[in-house]
Design an enzyme around this catalytic site. Structure first.
Site, short mmCIF file in Angstrom:
data_model
loop_
_atom_site.label_atom_id
_atom_site.label_comp_id
_atom_site.label_asym_id
_atom_site.label_seq_id
_atom_site.Cartn_x
_atom_site.Cartn_y
_atom_site.Cartn_z
N ASP A 1 12.22 32.15 -80.20
CA ASP A 1 11.18 33.50 -79.99
C ASP A 1 11.96 34.18 -81.08
O ASP A 1 12.87 34.97 -81.06
CB ASP A 1 11.66 34.23 -78.68
CG ASP A 1 11.02 35.64 -78.61
OD1 ASP A 1 10.61 36.06 -79.66
OD2 ASP A 1 11.13 35.96 -77.33
N TRP B 1 15.34 39.45 -73.34
CA TRP B 1 14.19 38.44 -73.86
C TRP B 1 14.38 36.99 -73.38
O TRP B 1 13.37 36.50 -72.84
CB TRP B 1 13.79 38.64 -75.13
CG TRP B 1 13.26 40.09 -75.48
CD1 TRP B 1 13.87 41.10 -76.20
CD2 TRP B 1 12.27 40.89 -74.80
NE1 TRP B 1 13.35 42.00 -76.08
CE2 TRP B 1 12.02 42.04 -75.34
CE3 TRP B 1 11.07 40.23 -73.73
CZ2 TRP B 1 10.99 42.80 -75.25
CZ3 TRP B 1 10.12 41.27 -73.57
CH2 TRP B 1 10.15 42.33 -74.14
N LYS C 1 6.65 43.86 -84.69
CA LYS C 1 8.13 44.25 -85.19
C LYS C 1 8.11 44.19 -86.63
O LYS C 1 8.20 44.89 -87.41
CB LYS C 1 8.95 43.31 -84.40
CG LYS C 1 9.46 44.00 -83.15
CD LYS C 1 9.08 43.28 -82.05
CE LYS C 1 9.61 43.88 -80.75
NZ LYS C 1 9.42 42.99 -79.45
C1 LIG Z 1 9.33 42.62 -78.18
C2 LIG Z 1 9.84 41.26 -77.86
C3 LIG Z 1 9.01 40.31 -76.88
C4 LIG Z 1 7.98 40.95 -76.16
O1 LIG Z 1 6.97 40.83 -77.02
P1 LIG Z 1 5.34 41.20 -76.36
O2 LIG Z 1 4.39 41.12 -77.69
O3 LIG Z 1 5.19 42.74 -76.03
O4 LIG Z 1 4.96 40.36 -75.21
C5 LIG Z 1 9.50 39.26 -76.70
N1 LIG Z 1 10.52 38.68 -77.26
C6 LIG Z 1 11.47 39.46 -78.21
C7 LIG Z 1 12.65 38.87 -78.84
C8 LIG Z 1 10.93 40.76 -78.52
O5 LIG Z 1 11.73 41.49 -79.44
#
Ligand SMILES: *Cc1c(COP(=O)(O)O)cnc(C)c1O
Length: 364
Positions: free
Chosen positions: A176, A106, A200
């Protein structure tokens, strides 16, 4: 109704109590004769739902008053572009610079996107150890002219987490938090900006929460789309256009549920216990392994491998038959991964451990 134990990395398990409440309110919300999905986002009723969700999130994370909370669309992946568009500083693209810490898949995607708009300096990378640790504070090589520092506190695919918040001096720290927000208390004041895709630990997909310090707003780079400008979103209460109303409502129900559980201190205690149990089982059993440095093991995403990868398919088929769903590792790394977010109960982790012990005994 039968609810299986769901270890999906995302979209992930939601609390059963939240789904039941949503079902009760589905066709006739609070006796108004229509569902929440069918209301104007500008109606008094919907605005009250939206504002309560924001307030509950503020309460849970103790978000200081000088931070805006934005409910945006486009997932965390859109934030990979919105962050540089809003936070790069300078008069020309040659001056647009930021520091990024690379700890996995990521981080890499965030870096690739930022490079479309300016230059990225790698403050640290753990690629050489195959992303099995996070860098230490004194290994961070921060540059003097960076507009901000970006990192990924919890790498969802590798199961690697920082065990500290980087100190970046006067540079805004951007994080993030897609896969670990709300898993434990967080000192929001240490950050310039936090973002998290909802699917999540917040609610259903379609929503991305951004928490941003007010003084960072209003200086987008030329060409930034209106919808990508945090200040536009902040000034409009995240309703410049029609927001994902149902996802926002459902996130609000999850925030209420978290408060009922006792808030983030209570969640952290359960989450730590769940993770500790699973890791100590893996470490104590020759048939299973986790490669991540102990200090950097994620309490939300637990990847593991079997001693014999030829048994992966059997493991997945038998675990699914036993009501333990979505244990396959990310397609890029293989193996297994148990995501044990807030809505995954301690019972689910106990059931997984019992299954793993039994499987190792029969096949190991
Ligand atoms: C799942 C995830 C993403 C991507 O998320 P989307 O909503 O599908 O764009 C980005 N960063 C992390 C750490 C993630 O777990």
């Amino acid at each position: 109704m039968t609810r299986a134990y769901n270890f999906c990395a995302g979209p992930a398990a939601l609390p059963t109590a939240v789904l039941e409440r949503a079902r009760e309110e589905m066709a006739d919300w609070h006796g108004k004769g229509l569902s929440i999905m069918e209301m104007s986002h500008r109606s008094k009723d919907y605005v009250s739902v939206a504002e309560k969700a924001e307030q509950d999130l503020r309460d849970l994370l103790a978000i200081p008053a000088n931070y805006k909370v934005l409910f945006m669309q486009g997932g965390a992946s859109s934030q990979f572009a919105m962050v540089p568009m809003n936070l790069f500083r300078g008069d020309s693209p040659e001056q647009f610079r930021a520091d990024y810490i690379n700890t996995g898949q990521w981080s890499k995607k965030a870096i690739a996107e930022a490079k479309r708009y300016g230059s990225v300096h790698l403050a640290a990378s753990t690629e050489s150890n195959n992303f099995t640790s996070a860098p230490l504070q004194d290994e961070l090589n921060l540059s003097a002219d960076a507009a901000y520092v970006h990192y990924t506190p919890n790498e969802t695919i590798g199961g690697v987490a920082f065990d500290y918040i980087p100190d970046t001096g006067d540079k805004p720290l951007v994080a993030d938090f897609s896969s670990s927000i709300l898993s434990e208390p967080l000192d929001v004041s240490r950050f310039g900006l936090i973002y998290a895709g909802a699917q999540k630990n917040i609610g259903p997909a379609g929503l991305c929460v951004v928490i941003v310090r007010e003084d960072l707003l209003g200086q987008v780079i030329p060409g930034t789309p209106t919808m990508f400008d945090y200040k536009v979103a902040a000034d409009a209460g995240s309703m410049y256009n029609t927001p994902p109303t149902y996802s926002w409502y459902l996130a609000g129900l999850v925030f209420e549920w978290l408060k009922e559980q006792g808030g983030l201190n209570a969640m952290a205690a359960v989450n730590r216990r769940k993770a500790e149990k699973l890791y100590s089982f893996i470490d104590g059993n020759d048939f299973y392994a986790n490669p991540v440095a102990i200090a950097n093991r994620s309490i939300m995403n637990v990847p593991f491998t079997l001693a014999d990868a030829a048994l992966d398919k059997t493991f997945l088929a038998e675990s699914e038959a036993a009501g333990l769903l979505n244990l396959a590792g990310h397609r890029s790394v293989g193996g297994m991964r148990a995501s044990i977010y807030n809505a995954v109960s301690e019972d689910a982790v106990d059931a997984l451990i019992a299954f793993m012990a039994d499987f190792a005994q029969k096949r190991g």
